[in-house]
Design a protein around this motif. Structure first.
Motif, PDB file in Angstrom:
ATOM      1  N   SER A 102       0.827  -1.210   0.000  1.00 24.72           N
ATOM      2  CA  SER A 102       0.000   0.000   0.000  1.00 24.72           C
ATOM      3  C   SER A 102       0.858   1.257   0.000  1.00 24.72           C
ATOM      4  CB  SER A 102      -0.926   0.004   1.219  1.00 24.72           C
ATOM      5  OG  SER A 102      -0.182  -0.031   2.426  1.00 24.72           O
ATOM      6  N   LYS A 103       2.018   1.217   0.643  1.00 20.55           N
ATOM      7  CA  LYS A 103       2.908   2.376   0.668  1.00 20.55           C
ATOM      8  C   LYS A 103       3.558   2.596  -0.697  1.00 20.55           C
ATOM      9  CE  LYS A 103       3.906   2.145   5.615  1.00 20.55           C
ATOM     10  NZ  LYS A 103       4.954   2.013   6.649  1.00 20.55           N
ATOM     11  N   HIS A 104       3.940   1.501  -1.362  1.00 20.08           N
ATOM     12  CA  HIS A 104       4.489   1.627  -2.718  1.00 20.08           C
ATOM     13  C   HIS A 104       3.446   2.242  -3.662  1.00 20.08           C
ATOM     14  CE1 HIS A 104       8.182  -0.453  -1.845  1.00 20.08           C
ATOM     15  NE2 HIS A 104       7.603  -1.586  -1.574  1.00 20.08           N
ATOM     16  N   LEU A 105       2.210   1.774  -3.548  1.00 15.00           N
ATOM     17  CA  LEU A 105       1.158   2.277  -4.436  1.00 15.00           C
ATOM     18  C   LEU A 105       0.831   3.734  -4.142  1.00 15.00           C
ATOM     19  CD1 LEU A 105      -1.221  -0.833  -4.552  1.00 15.00           C
ATOM     20  CD2 LEU A 105       0.542  -0.142  -6.198  1.00 15.00           C
ATOM     21  N   ALA A 106       0.909   4.132  -2.873  1.00 16.64           N
ATOM     22  CA  ALA A 106       0.694   5.539  -2.533  1.00 16.64           C
ATOM     23  C   ALA A 106       1.785   6.413  -3.135  1.00 16.64           C
ATOM     24  CB  ALA A 106       0.651   5.712  -1.012  1.00 16.64           C
ATOM     25  N   LEU A 107       3.020   5.917  -3.110  1.00 12.76           N
ATOM     26  CA  LEU A 107       4.134   6.656  -3.718  1.00 12.76           C
ATOM     27  C   LEU A 107       3.897   6.842  -5.218  1.00 12.76           C
ATOM     28  CD1 LEU A 107       7.914   6.229  -3.079  1.00 12.76           C
ATOM     29  CD2 LEU A 107       7.051   6.213  -5.411  1.00 12.76           C
ATOM     30  N   ILE A 108       3.479   5.787  -5.889  1.00 16.97           N
ATOM     31  CA  ILE A 108       3.203   5.881  -7.327  1.00 16.97           C
ATOM     32  C   ILE A 108       2.083   6.892  -7.583  1.00 16.97           C
ATOM     33  CG2 ILE A 108       2.292   4.624  -9.322  1.00 16.97           C
ATOM     34  CD1 ILE A 108       3.716   2.123  -8.173  1.00 16.97           C
ATOM     35  N   GLN A 109       1.065   6.861  -6.742  1.00 15.94           N
ATOM     36  CA  GLN A 109      -0.069   7.768  -6.916  1.00 15.94           C
ATOM     37  C   GLN A 109       0.369   9.228  -6.796  1.00 15.94           C
ATOM     38  OE1 GLN A 109      -3.297   6.859  -7.669  1.00 15.94           O
ATOM     39  NE2 GLN A 109      -3.779   9.043  -7.835  1.00 15.94           N
ATOM     40  N   VAL A 110       1.198   9.531  -5.788  1.00 21.95           N
ATOM     41  CA  VAL A 110       1.629  10.915  -5.572  1.00 21.95           C
ATOM     42  C   VAL A 110       2.686  11.337  -6.579  1.00 21.95           C
ATOM     43  CG1 VAL A 110       2.743  12.505  -3.955  1.00 21.95           C
ATOM     44  CG2 VAL A 110       1.068  10.851  -3.111  1.00 21.95           C
ATOM     45  N   ASN A 111       3.760  10.539  -6.695  1.00 24.13           N
ATOM     46  CA  ASN A 111       4.921  10.944  -7.489  1.00 24.13           C
ATOM     47  C   ASN A 111       4.682  10.862  -8.986  1.00 24.13           C
ATOM     48  OD1 ASN A 111       5.960  10.918  -4.902  1.00 24.13           O
ATOM     49  ND2 ASN A 111       7.820   9.808  -5.426  1.00 24.13           N
ATOM     50  N   ILE A 112       3.790   9.969  -9.414  1.00 19.65           N
ATOM     51  CA  ILE A 112       3.588   9.759 -10.856  1.00 19.65           C
ATOM     52  C   ILE A 112       2.158  10.102 -11.292  1.00 19.65           C
ATOM     53  CG2 ILE A 112       3.569   8.061 -12.712  1.00 19.65           C
ATOM     54  CD1 ILE A 112       5.816   6.572 -11.290  1.00 19.65           C
ATOM     55  N   THR A 113       1.181   9.369 -10.744  1.00 21.49           N
ATOM     56  CA  THR A 113      -0.186   9.470 -11.275  1.00 21.49           C
ATOM     57  C   THR A 113      -0.777  10.864 -11.097  1.00 21.49           C
ATOM     58  OG1 THR A 113      -0.503   7.128 -10.743  1.00 21.49           O
ATOM     59  CG2 THR A 113      -2.470   8.421 -11.259  1.00 21.49           C
ATOM     60  N   ALA A 114      -0.704  11.413  -9.888  1.00 20.00           N
ATOM     61  CA  ALA A 114      -1.270  12.748  -9.655  1.00 20.00           C
ATOM     62  C   ALA A 114      -0.553  13.801 -10.491  1.00 20.00           C
ATOM     63  CB  ALA A 114      -1.206  13.098  -8.172  1.00 20.00           C
ATOM     64  N   LEU A 115       0.765  13.655 -10.629  1.00 18.10           N
ATOM     65  CA  LEU A 115       1.542  14.585 -11.458  1.00 18.10           C
ATOM     66  C   LEU A 115       1.068  14.534 -12.914  1.00 18.10           C
ATOM     67  CD1 LEU A 115       5.321  15.276 -11.395  1.00 18.10           C
ATOM     68  CD2 LEU A 115       4.296  14.483 -13.536  1.00 18.10           C
ATOM     69  N   VAL A 116       0.884  13.336 -13.441  1.00 21.66           N
ATOM     70  CA  VAL A 116       0.425  13.192 -14.828  1.00 21.66           C
ATOM     71  C   VAL A 116      -0.988  13.763 -14.980  1.00 21.66           C
ATOM     72  CG1 VAL A 116      -0.237  11.520 -16.603  1.00 21.66           C
ATOM     73  CG2 VAL A 116       1.907  11.230 -15.340  1.00 21.66           C
ATOM     74  N   GLU A 117      -1.852  13.471 -14.016  1.00 27.13           N
ATOM     75  CA  GLU A 117      -3.230  13.953 -14.100  1.00 27.13           C
ATOM     76  C   GLU A 117      -3.290  15.476 -14.097  1.00 27.13           C
ATOM     77  OE1 GLU A 117      -5.863  10.412 -12.046  1.00 27.13           O
ATOM     78  OE2 GLU A 117      -4.909  11.890 -10.731  1.00 27.13           O
ATOM     79  N   LEU A 118      -2.603  16.100 -13.158  1.00 23.95           N
ATOM     80  CA  LEU A 118      -2.628  17.558 -13.099  1.00 23.95           C
ATOM     81  C   LEU A 118      -2.002  18.184 -14.340  1.00 23.95           C
ATOM     82  CD1 LEU A 118      -1.766  18.213  -9.346  1.00 23.95           C
ATOM     83  CD2 LEU A 118      -3.928  18.727 -10.495  1.00 23.95           C
ATOM     84  N   THR A 119      -0.922  17.578 -14.820  1.00 24.28           N
ATOM     85  CA  THR A 119      -0.288  18.084 -16.039  1.00 24.28           C
ATOM     86  C   THR A 119      -1.243  17.997 -17.218  1.00 24.28           C
ATOM     87  OG1 THR A 119       1.906  17.434 -15.239  1.00 24.28           O
ATOM     88  CG2 THR A 119       1.668  17.815 -17.600  1.00 24.28           C
ATOM     89  N   HIS A 120      -1.916  16.881 -17.374  1.00 28.27           N
ATOM     90  CA  HIS A 120      -2.837  16.706 -18.496  1.00 28.27           C
ATOM     91  C   HIS A 120      -4.032  17.649 -18.387  1.00 28.27           C
ATOM     92  CE1 HIS A 120      -5.824  14.652 -21.096  1.00 28.27           C
ATOM     93  NE2 HIS A 120      -4.756  14.288 -21.789  1.00 28.27           N
ATOM     94  N   LEU A 121      -4.618  17.715 -17.191  1.00 29.07           N
ATOM     95  CA  LEU A 121      -5.810  18.542 -16.997  1.00 29.07           C
ATOM     96  C   LEU A 121      -5.530  20.029 -17.221  1.00 29.07           C
ATOM     97  CD1 LEU A 121      -7.183  16.756 -13.812  1.00 29.07           C
ATOM     98  CD2 LEU A 121      -8.342  16.853 -16.035  1.00 29.07           C
ATOM     99  N   LEU A 122      -4.347  20.484 -16.824  1.00 31.81           N
ATOM    100  CA  LEU A 122      -4.040  21.914 -16.923  1.00 31.81           C
ATOM    101  C   LEU A 122      -3.277  22.288 -18.193  1.00 31.81           C
ATOM    102  CD1 LEU A 122      -3.229  22.558 -13.174  1.00 31.81           C
ATOM    103  CD2 LEU A 122      -5.235  23.333 -14.449  1.00 31.81           C
ATOM    104  N   ALA A 123      -2.561  21.333 -18.778  1.00 30.14           N
ATOM    105  CA  ALA A 123      -1.834  21.633 -20.018  1.00 30.14           C
ATOM    106  C   ALA A 123      -2.794  21.823 -21.199  1.00 30.14           C
ATOM    107  CB  ALA A 123      -0.843  20.520 -20.337  1.00 30.14           C
TER     108      ALA A 123
END
Length: 258
Positions: A102-123
């Motif tokens: 669960s900690k590994h998946l949380a890291l992926i969510q914060v460091n990768i997934t959320a970054l990609v989502e915000l970049t896509h939504l705002l770019a």
């Protein structure tokens, strides 16, 4: 009319220093972090000092819906984000199999997934109007594998590769993407990751790193590594065989808590 900058991980460390820099340069701010009380303290400090408007969005980016919730709230308020700083992130130190999944998946969510989502939504709206700046915080860890911090190093390698590629894709659109690669920086990052490392004089101050990133962003540079020593060590890491640099990282990370 003042432009808006959105900064994740804005409550401390590099994110806090970015907050101060953008406010000092006349930007209104949208600040995102988990700790609502600390965010409100930062908002009060910066608005009183620089006379800018500050919107606080307390969100835990490890939650899958967080990025879209942020975007919808901004859209609902009719705000147009000119600058996106994807700074939020955390690391884990220790043997991969001994850390809860669960900690590994949380890291992926914060460091990768959320970054990609915000970049896509705002770019997308940035490209549509022909202006915008994005800065994604990677790390010198992006340039080699890191045993005993395997997920953190891998996540930053993703951020680096993704951001450099996107910078090239968006060339000529009026939207720039800058990758900032800090080395070890004095912040609460180490306590959250439970790092046990005596870094001594190698550690940079968060305000130094933020200033380097800010200047690179404003000059439209696609990539910047913070500090001479970090640039030198990153160049060496790229030049040496992966097996060699991986062994060095394994010894360092295991020696200091892995």
């Amino acid at each position: 009319m003042k432009q808006w900058a959105l900064i994740t991980g804005a409550s401390q460390g590099i994110g806090y220093e970015f907050t101060m820099l953008f406010a000092a340069n006349g930007y209104n701010l949208i600040l995102v972090a988990r700790d609502q009380k600390r965010l409100e303290e930062v908002a009060d400090e910066v608005s009183s000092k620089y006379k800018v408007t500050v919107k606080v969005i307390p969100k835990d980016l490890s939650q899958p819906a967080a990025a879209l919730d942020i975007f919808n709230e901004i859209k609902g308020d009719g705000l147009e984000v000119e600058v996106l700083i994807n700074n939020a992130g955390f690391g884990l130190q220790g043997p991969f199999t001994e850390i809860e999944l669960s900690k590994h998946l949380a890291l992926i969510q914060v460091n990768i997934t959320a970054l990609v989502e915000l970049t896509h939504l705002l770019a997308r709206p940035m490209v549509k109007r022909g202006s915008g700046r994005i800065l994604n915080v990677a790390s010198t860890a992006a340039f080699q594998p890191g045993p005993f911090m395997a997920m953190y190093y891998a996540s930053k390698a993703f951020v680096y590769s993704f951001s450099c590629a996107l910078a090239r894709e968006l060339k000529g659109t009026g939207v720039t993407v800058t990758t900032l690669n800090p080395g070890i920086t004095r912040s609460q990052f180490h306590s959250r990751a439970h790092l046990k490392r005596d870094v001594g004089m190698v550690m940079m101050e968060a305000d130094q790193v933020a200033r380097i990133g800010y200047d690179a962003l404003m000059h439209g540079k696609p990539n910047i590594t913070a500090g001479f020593i970090n640039k030198l060590s990153s160049s060496v890491s790229k030049a040496l065989p992966t097996r060699f640099t991986t062994n060095i990282a394994a010894r360092l990370n295991r020696q200091n808590g892995g």
